[in-house]
Design a protein around this motif. Structure first.
Motif, PDB file in Angstrom:
ATOM      1  N   PHE A 271       0.859  -1.436   0.431  1.00  0.00           N
ATOM      2  CA  PHE A 271      -0.262  -0.208   0.086  1.00  0.00           C
ATOM      3  C   PHE A 271       1.171   0.811  -0.216  1.00  0.00           C
ATOM      4  O   PHE A 271       0.530   2.071  -0.547  1.00  0.00           O
ATOM      5  N   ARG A 272       1.564   1.435   0.421  1.00  0.00           N
ATOM      6  CA  ARG A 272       2.409   2.463   1.056  1.00  0.00           C
ATOM      7  C   ARG A 272       3.229   2.968  -1.073  1.00  0.00           C
ATOM      8  O   ARG A 272       3.652   3.552  -0.886  1.00  0.00           O
ATOM      9  N   VAL A 273       4.085   1.523  -1.384  1.00  0.00           N
ATOM     10  CA  VAL A 273       4.611   1.624  -2.802  1.00  0.00           C
ATOM     11  C   VAL A 273       3.284   2.878  -3.444  1.00  0.00           C
ATOM     12  O   VAL A 273       3.677   3.447  -4.435  1.00  0.00           O
ATOM     13  N   LEU A 274       1.857   1.978  -3.347  1.00  0.00           N
ATOM     14  CA  LEU A 274       0.881   2.240  -4.322  1.00  0.00           C
ATOM     15  C   LEU A 274       1.379   3.951  -4.313  1.00  0.00           C
ATOM     16  O   LEU A 274       0.603   4.253  -5.106  1.00  0.00           O
TER      17      LEU A 274
ATOM     18  N   PHE B  19       8.228  21.396  -5.886  1.00  0.00           N
ATOM     19  CA  PHE B  19       6.765  20.631  -6.168  1.00  0.00           C
ATOM     20  C   PHE B  19       7.956  18.972  -6.422  1.00  0.00           C
ATOM     21  O   PHE B  19       7.629  18.470  -6.915  1.00  0.00           O
ATOM     22  N   THR B  20       9.294  19.980  -7.460  1.00  0.00           N
ATOM     23  CA  THR B  20      10.293  19.173  -7.286  1.00  0.00           C
ATOM     24  C   THR B  20      10.636  17.758  -6.621  1.00  0.00           C
ATOM     25  O   THR B  20      10.626  17.157  -6.726  1.00  0.00           O
ATOM     26  N   LEU B  21      10.829  18.883  -5.545  1.00  0.00           N
ATOM     27  CA  LEU B  21      11.178  17.132  -4.130  1.00  0.00           C
ATOM     28  C   LEU B  21      10.191  17.256  -3.762  1.00  0.00           C
ATOM     29  O   LEU B  21      10.728  16.182  -3.559  1.00  0.00           O
ATOM     30  N   ALA B  22       8.452  17.898  -3.950  1.00  0.00           N
ATOM     31  CA  ALA B  22       8.374  16.553  -3.285  1.00  0.00           C
ATOM     32  C   ALA B  22       8.389  15.128  -4.436  1.00  0.00           C
ATOM     33  O   ALA B  22       7.768  14.498  -4.195  1.00  0.00           O
ATOM     34  N   CYS B  23       8.213  15.458  -5.798  1.00  0.00           N
ATOM     35  CA  CYS B  23       8.837  14.027  -6.159  1.00  0.00           C
ATOM     36  C   CYS B  23       9.462  13.484  -6.163  1.00  0.00           C
ATOM     37  O   CYS B  23       9.685  12.174  -5.818  1.00  0.00           O
ATOM     38  N   GLY B  24      10.691  14.013  -5.791  1.00  0.00           N
ATOM     39  CA  GLY B  24      11.787  13.232  -4.927  1.00  0.00           C
ATOM     40  C   GLY B  24      11.470  12.595  -3.953  1.00  0.00           C
ATOM     41  O   GLY B  24      11.930  11.333  -3.433  1.00  0.00           O
ATOM     42  N   PHE B  25      11.271  12.779  -2.680  1.00  0.00           N
ATOM     43  CA  PHE B  25      10.030  12.005  -1.780  1.00  0.00           C
ATOM     44  C   PHE B  25       9.412  11.372  -1.755  1.00  0.00           C
ATOM     45  O   PHE B  25       8.966  10.577  -1.221  1.00  0.00           O
ATOM     46  N   SER B  26       8.519  11.546  -3.119  1.00  0.00           N
ATOM     47  CA  SER B  26       7.860  10.625  -2.975  1.00  0.00           C
ATOM     48  C   SER B  26       8.858   9.064  -3.856  1.00  0.00           C
ATOM     49  O   SER B  26       7.746   8.122  -3.702  1.00  0.00           O
ATOM     50  N   ILE B  27       9.349   9.289  -4.663  1.00  0.00           N
ATOM     51  CA  ILE B  27      10.441   8.274  -4.760  1.00  0.00           C
ATOM     52  C   ILE B  27      10.749   7.783  -3.239  1.00  0.00           C
ATOM     53  O   ILE B  27      10.562   6.415  -3.385  1.00  0.00           O
ATOM     54  N   GLY B  28      11.111   8.429  -2.644  1.00  0.00           N
ATOM     55  CA  GLY B  28      11.877   7.918  -1.834  1.00  0.00           C
ATOM     56  C   GLY B  28      10.487   7.196  -0.132  1.00  0.00           C
ATOM     57  O   GLY B  28      11.129   6.454  -0.389  1.00  0.00           O
ATOM     58  N   ILE B  29       9.170   7.154  -0.850  1.00  0.00           N
ATOM     59  CA  ILE B  29       8.287   5.969  -0.136  1.00  0.00           C
ATOM     60  C   ILE B  29       8.323   5.217  -1.397  1.00  0.00           C
ATOM     61  O   ILE B  29       8.402   4.156  -0.811  1.00  0.00           O
ATOM     62  N   ILE B  30       8.363   4.860  -2.334  1.00  0.00           N
ATOM     63  CA  ILE B  30       8.109   3.864  -2.599  1.00  0.00           C
ATOM     64  C   ILE B  30       9.575   3.086  -2.791  1.00  0.00           C
ATOM     65  O   ILE B  30       9.505   2.274  -2.685  1.00  0.00           O
ATOM     66  N   VAL B  31      10.928   3.285  -2.699  1.00  0.00           N
ATOM     67  CA  VAL B  31      11.744   3.121  -2.334  1.00  0.00           C
ATOM     68  C   VAL B  31      11.813   2.282  -1.188  1.00  0.00           C
ATOM     69  O   VAL B  31      13.344   1.164  -0.973  1.00  0.00           O
ATOM     70  N   GLY B  32      11.309   3.057  -0.346  1.00  0.00           N
ATOM     71  CA  GLY B  32      10.844   2.329   1.096  1.00  0.00           C
ATOM     72  C   GLY B  32      12.711   2.967   1.744  1.00  0.00           C
ATOM     73  O   GLY B  32      13.415   2.899   2.659  1.00  0.00           O
ATOM     74  N   HIS B  33      12.752   4.459   1.357  1.00  0.00           N
ATOM     75  CA  HIS B  33      13.970   5.491   2.194  1.00  0.00           C
ATOM     76  C   HIS B  33      13.387   6.089   2.642  1.00  0.00           C
ATOM     77  O   HIS B  33      13.157   7.115   2.660  1.00  0.00           O
ATOM     78  N   HIS B  34      13.677   6.094   4.467  1.00  0.00           N
ATOM     79  CA  HIS B  34      13.318   7.152   5.332  1.00  0.00           C
ATOM     80  C   HIS B  34      11.657   6.924   4.602  1.00  0.00           C
ATOM     81  O   HIS B  34      11.262   8.410   5.218  1.00  0.00           O
ATOM     82  N   PRO B  35      10.797   5.842   4.528  1.00  0.00           N
ATOM     83  CA  PRO B  35       9.607   6.816   4.689  1.00  0.00           C
ATOM     84  C   PRO B  35       8.666   7.371   5.325  1.00  0.00           C
ATOM     85  O   PRO B  35       7.700   8.186   4.369  1.00  0.00           O
ATOM     86  N   LYS B  36       8.876   7.083   6.402  1.00  0.00           N
ATOM     87  CA  LYS B  36       7.959   8.094   7.135  1.00  0.00           C
ATOM     88  C   LYS B  36       8.271   9.832   7.436  1.00  0.00           C
ATOM     89  O   LYS B  36       7.310  10.534   7.019  1.00  0.00           O
TER      90      LYS B  36
END
Length: 511
Positions: free
Chosen positions: A31-34, A90-107
């Motif tokens: 669910f986190r990845v999605l 918003f570019t930074l936000a896209c980068g943090f979205s990728i962080g959630i996808i790959v599980g890099h400090h997702p919280k």
């Protein structure tokens, strides 16, 4: 001598056992990845929309908005910020979205994205819609859910396939998960029941009216010949939506639960296919992974030959307590139509707003009041009094936010605007639309703007009744806009260089 059972922490009697049971970690991280993927698409769309909305030079006068809606000032954004800031954030936000996808400090990534999402919907408040509401809600839940235990790209690179077998065995506290499912069920239940009060939903006309709105992908595709089909779909949606919680919460493997999945996919898939609100519906579809976590894990562990023993009950942790408090607060906020307890709904909303949550579970039950469609038309009258017709998106973009913004000109308000502030808001919208046009064109010009509006009602299924109205006349001077007159302030400004070259009849001419 004490037996092994005595080492377990006793179960608090005030909480049901199922609420404190451990659950599988893997479905929560799926669910986190999605959600991360949907967030990446969502913030990418905000990045594209910067010139039209987030930019101080866009279509919104953010100073006026913060004057009218003082409660939106609690935000990371303020009027001194330029376009470069919004492109960067918003570019930074896209980068943090990728962080959630790959599980890099997702919280941590979710926390940053939540702050950006909240600030954005408050900054662009009058064009906020359900995509904004659901996306910031899902990011909030990522802060409470036990995420990041599995599906971590760094672990996969380090351990390879062995990490998959380890992920299948990991369990986590289940309280926050149950609270998220309760939040989703509350959404379906409240939204579904409120539709029962709508005359258009009762008449089976609601979906026809909805797909004819400019928020649809192809509003002109649908016609009177489609009304019988859409009436069936209307009554089906009316029955399915409030029943979804009952179906999706059935025990694992129950036949009716699979019926619920089919209904869920049909419900949200139909919206995605017809209306321009994809992100909220994709996020809700992603939550199906959580409703079917038992079935998913049974299939995965059997295929991998892994036996998983979930732990028993455990004491309520901090995230579980926060999740329960948040769900209770949401439930209280939804009671504003109930006697006595409705007195608590406004304080509950205030608390939710203070932590960034803006939720009002009304999904298409507003159709009776907002069954409006319109088209803004503009003519250049510099060279000929009869006017040269300009492209439809010359003043307002074709995006959904562009549609929502134009509706305020016709008293179709998606956010409640105090009556004394409505002329100011309309004038600011017209002024910024004129500015958008002039900045894009080097030549001086004189423009007249009108609109054609319609109400989508059962008495006019073919939409033959139209209203032609004048909106404004303005001039472009070295890429600066000068408003000559508007329907809000009809007196012509003497500063306009050209004489009155047109009158209301040009803007009000029929097709």
């Amino acid at each position: 001598m004490e037996g092994p059972e005595s080492s377990r922490e006793p179960l608090p009697r005030r909480w049901p056992a199922w609420l404190l049971h451990d659950t599988y970690a893997l479905p929560i991280d799926i669910f986190r990845v999605l959600v991360g993927v949907v967030a990446l698409a969502y913030f990418s769309s905000l990045l594209i929309e910067v010139p039209d909305f987030s930019s101080p030079d866009g279509l919104l006068d953010h100073g006026v908005l913060q004057h009218i809606f003082w409660f939106t000032r609690l935000s990371l954004f303020h009027s001194e910020l330029g376009d470069a800031f919004f492109y960067a954030v918003f570019t930074l936000a896209c980068g943090f979205s990728i962080g959630i996808i790959v599980g890099h400090h997702p919280k941590r990534c979710a926390a940053v994205l939540y702050l950006i999402a909240v600030s954005t919907y408050r900054w662009n408040f009058i064009v906020m819609y359900v995509d904004d509401a659901i996306m910031h809600l899902m990011l909030f839940w990522l802060l409470l859910l036990p995420i990041g235990r599995t599906l971590v790209l760094a672990q996969w690179w380090r351990d390879g396939r062995a990490s998959w077998r380890a992920w299948l065995r990991i369990t986590v506290p289940g309280t926050a998960l149950w609270c998220l499912l309760g939040n989703l069920c509350l959404l379906y239940l409240v939204s579904g029941l409120w539709k029962l009060e709508s005359p258009m939903w009762q008449q089976g006309f609601a979906l026809y009216a909805t797909v004819r709105l400019p928020i649809a992908y192809a509003p002109d595709f649908w016609g009177p010949q489609h009304l019988p089909l859409l009436q069936v779909a209307t009554y089906a949606a009316l029955a399915i939506e409030p029943l979804l919680p009952l179906l999706l919460l059935l025990r694992a493997g129950h036949p009716l639960k699979w019926v619920g999945l089919v209904c869920l996919v049909a419900f949200h898939g139909g919206i995605i296919a017809t209306l321009r609100i994809p992100f909220a519906n994709l996020a809700c579809l992603a939550a199906a992974v959580l409703f079917f976590r038992e079935e998913i894990m049974h299939a995965l562990t059997r295929r991998a030959g892994v036996a998983v023993e979930r732990g028993g009950t455990r004491a309520l942790d901090r995230s579980g307590k926060l999740a329960l408090a948040f769900l209770a607060l949401l439930a209280v906020a939804m009671t504003r139509r109930l006697p006595v307890v409705s007195l608590l709904s406004h304080p509950a909303y205030a608390v939710l707003w203070s932590i960034g949550i803006a939720q009002d579970y009304q999904l298409f039950n507003w159709i009776d009041k907002k069954n409006w469609r319109g088209e803004t038309r503009a003519w250049s009258v510099t060279t000929t009094p009869s006017g040269s017709r300009l492209p439809a998106d010359s003043l307002f973009p074709r995006s959904l936010r562009g549609v929502l913004l134009q509706a305020y000109l016709h008293d179709v308000r998606w956010m409640k605007v105090p009556e004394e502030h409505r002329p100011l808001l309309k004038q600011s919208i017209l002024a910024h639309a004129a500015g958008r046009y002039c900045r894009a064109r080097p030549a001086d010009d004189s423009i007249v703007v009108g609109a054609v509006t319609q109400r989508i009602e059962p008495t006019d299924v073919a939409l033959k009744q139209r209203r032609h109205i004048f909106l404004m006349e303005f001039q472009c001077r070295t890429r600066q806009a000068v408003l000559c007159r508007t329907f809000v302030h009809p007196d012509r400004d003497p500063q306009c260089l050209w004489p009155a070259s047109v009158n209301d009849s040009l803007a009000e001419q029929p097709d």
